[in-house]
Design a protein around this motif. Structure first.
Motif, PDB file in Angstrom:
ATOM      1  N   ALA A 187       2.457  -9.314  -7.171  1.00 31.84           N
ATOM      2  CA  ALA A 187       3.414 -10.419  -7.191  1.00 31.84           C
ATOM      3  C   ALA A 187       3.987 -10.580  -5.793  1.00 31.84           C
ATOM      4  CB  ALA A 187       4.530 -10.137  -8.197  1.00 31.84           C
ATOM      5  N   THR A 188       3.831 -11.774  -5.213  1.00 29.86           N
ATOM      6  CA  THR A 188       4.355 -12.016  -3.867  1.00 29.86           C
ATOM      7  C   THR A 188       4.451 -13.512  -3.593  1.00 29.86           C
ATOM      8  OG1 THR A 188       4.069 -11.517  -1.505  1.00 29.86           O
ATOM      9  CG2 THR A 188       2.065 -11.935  -2.783  1.00 29.86           C
TER      10      THR A 188
ATOM     11  N   ALA B 265      -3.685  -8.808  -3.187  1.00 28.04           N
ATOM     12  CA  ALA B 265      -4.224  -7.751  -4.040  1.00 28.04           C
ATOM     13  C   ALA B 265      -5.565  -7.246  -3.513  1.00 28.04           C
ATOM     14  CB  ALA B 265      -4.379  -8.267  -5.475  1.00 28.04           C
ATOM     15  N   CYS B 266      -6.388  -8.154  -2.987  1.00 30.17           N
ATOM     16  CA  CYS B 266      -7.669  -7.730  -2.419  1.00 30.17           C
ATOM     17  C   CYS B 266      -7.465  -6.894  -1.158  1.00 30.17           C
ATOM     18  CB  CYS B 266      -8.542  -8.951  -2.115  1.00 30.17           C
ATOM     19  SG  CYS B 266      -9.336  -9.645  -3.572  1.00 30.17           S
TER      20      CYS B 266
ATOM     21  N   ASN C  21     -13.275   0.134  -7.524  1.00 25.35           N
ATOM     22  CA  ASN C  21     -13.643  -0.243  -8.890  1.00 25.35           C
ATOM     23  C   ASN C  21     -12.660  -1.220  -9.532  1.00 25.35           C
ATOM     24  OD1 ASN C  21     -15.963   1.545  -9.017  1.00 25.35           O
ATOM     25  ND2 ASN C  21     -14.480   3.230  -9.079  1.00 25.35           N
ATOM     26  N   ALA C  22     -11.683  -1.668  -8.773  1.00 26.48           N
ATOM     27  CA  ALA C  22     -10.614  -2.497  -9.344  1.00 26.48           C
ATOM     28  C   ALA C  22     -10.841  -3.982  -9.088  1.00 26.48           C
ATOM     29  CB  ALA C  22      -9.266  -2.084  -8.768  1.00 26.48           C
ATOM     30  N   ALA C  23     -10.641  -4.791 -10.113  1.00 28.12           N
ATOM     31  CA  ALA C  23     -10.483  -6.222  -9.928  1.00 28.12           C
ATOM     32  C   ALA C  23      -9.106  -6.458  -9.308  1.00 28.12           C
ATOM     33  CB  ALA C  23     -10.607  -6.945 -11.263  1.00 28.12           C
ATOM     34  N   ALA C  24      -8.880  -7.646  -8.735  1.00 31.91           N
ATOM     35  CA  ALA C  24      -7.614  -7.854  -8.020  1.00 31.91           C
ATOM     36  C   ALA C  24      -7.254  -9.330  -7.983  1.00 31.91           C
ATOM     37  CB  ALA C  24      -7.713  -7.304  -6.598  1.00 31.91           C
TER      38      ALA C  24
ATOM     39  N   VAL D  78       0.833  -1.202   0.000  1.00 28.57           N
ATOM     40  CA  VAL D  78       0.000   0.000   0.000  1.00 28.57           C
ATOM     41  C   VAL D  78       0.867   1.252   0.000  1.00 28.57           C
ATOM     42  CG1 VAL D  78      -1.559   1.378   1.439  1.00 28.57           C
ATOM     43  CG2 VAL D  78      -2.072  -1.014   0.989  1.00 28.57           C
ATOM     44  N   ARG D  79       1.919   1.258   0.823  1.00 30.41           N
ATOM     45  CA  ARG D  79       2.786   2.439   0.908  1.00 30.41           C
ATOM     46  C   ARG D  79       3.469   2.706  -0.441  1.00 30.41           C
ATOM     47  NH1 ARG D  79       4.108   3.529   6.423  1.00 30.41           N
ATOM     48  NH2 ARG D  79       5.423   5.225   5.671  1.00 30.41           N
ATOM     49  N   ALA D  80       3.937   1.655  -1.086  1.00 32.33           N
ATOM     50  CA  ALA D  80       4.556   1.814  -2.407  1.00 32.33           C
ATOM     51  C   ALA D  80       3.521   2.269  -3.433  1.00 32.33           C
ATOM     52  CB  ALA D  80       5.195   0.499  -2.846  1.00 32.33           C
TER      53      ALA D  80
END
Length: 324
Positions: A79-80, A91-92, A102-105, A56-58
């Motif tokens: 990627a992790t 990602a979620c 509004n983003a898929a993840a 999140v910070r990045a």
């Protein structure tokens, strides 16, 4: 249709663990670590920080540079190999924390090659015409899967995250790429416990089955060969020569590997962007962290030709040529 990276960001935890700190923990020395890896120090996430927190910070920095709000994103790819949980995806978690409603993840698991795998996936999705504003993140907390009594691995690893905001563009940015894998060598770098093959039990915890295991000498030889082969392949496919490359950003695992790879490609060492000395190996995050630093330092300018090159557990590997 191509894409353009319009924002980059990175985040490193505050805690610094130096080689001198490690001398007090395991049988090693600053000189031994520096000579064999080039690493002086690495960053360590706090007990309260998970991969999504770093991501999140990045991401916030990348979004700020791009001038795009989280609500404008329509896809988040992470990627992790150190997700917050098996599921939901990291990602979620990042979507929720950013407020990117509004983003898929979804996540990608390709170890140290994850960011390049992600770039290729994002490139394909942009070509489909459905997604317009994509956040690609690589976030790792390797300190949480490190056996701090194993000097062969604990001296190498660190935590960090990098992110890019990617949008469609008429000009082609990804000039060439290659991806590869060899599951026959998966036993060289892996975590044996915690999955469906060896679920967590008191015994697996007691026997340290949930920590990263690595056969470094065997990996070193394969890594130098595969990284050089991949790099030469994408250089040829892009129709350029090594002399055309403005900056080489390899996976930051070991300075000796990076140096040997550059020499095989025919690149002067001053074209390598280096962060391994300060951050160690942060798996999928090494390349986007280095890319963000290079951009913010003015070492990457429009029209520059970049070579990205990675190799990791799986085994997986990938390389690409970007025209900035």
């Amino acid at each position: 249709m191509g894409f353009r990276i319009v924002g980059t960001g990175s985040y490193l935890p505050e805690k610094i663990l130096t080689n001198f700190d490690l001398e007090k923990m395991v049988d090693t020395s600053d000189e031994w670590i520096r000579e064999r890896t080039g690493i002086r120090e690495r960053r360590i996430a706090s007990p309260q920080e998970a991969a999504s927190d770093l991501g999140v910070r990045a991401s916030q920095k990348a979004l700020q540079m791009a001038g795009i709000s989280p609500e404008d994103l329509d896809l988040i790819v992470v990627a992790t190999i150190t997700p917050d949980m098996f599921f939901p995806s990291t990602a979620c978690f990042i979507q929720q924390k950013l407020g990117a409603k509004n983003a898929a993840a979804f996540d990608i698991s390709a170890a140290c090659s994850g960011f390049i795998y992600g770039l290729v996936v994002v490139n394909g999705l942009i070509h489909c015409g459905k997604f317009k504003r994509i956040l690609l993140v690589a976030a790792e907390t390797l300190s949480k899967i490190t056996d701090w009594e194993d000097r062969s691995t604990c001296v190498l690893l660190g935590d960090g995250a990098g992110a890019c905001v990617i949008v469609p563009h008429n000009e082609k940015t990804l000039l060439s790429y290659t991806l590869g894998a060899d599951g026959n060598c998966g036993h060289l770098l892996f975590i044996p416990g915690g999955g469906s093959r060896l679920p967590a039990t008191e015994e697996t915890v007691r026997n340290k089955k949930h920590f990263l295991k690595m056969k470094g000498n065997e990996l070193f030889k394969i890594a130098v060969r595969v990284l050089a082969e991949s790099a030469l392949k994408v250089i040829k496919e892009a129709g350029i020569s090594p002399e055309d490359i403005s900056l080489f950003i390899p996976h930051q695992a070991n300075w000796r590997i990076m140096k040997a790879c550059a020499q095989k490609i025919g690149l002067p060492l001053e074209k390598i962007y280096v962060t391994v000395d300060r951050y160690g190996n942060t798996s999928a995050a090494t390349i986007p962290i280095a890319l963000d630093e290079a951009v913010r330092e003015g070492k990457v300018n429009r029209g520059d030709i970049l070579l990205l090159d990675a190799f990791g557990g799986g085994l997986t590997w990938g390389a690409c040529i970007l025209k900035w």
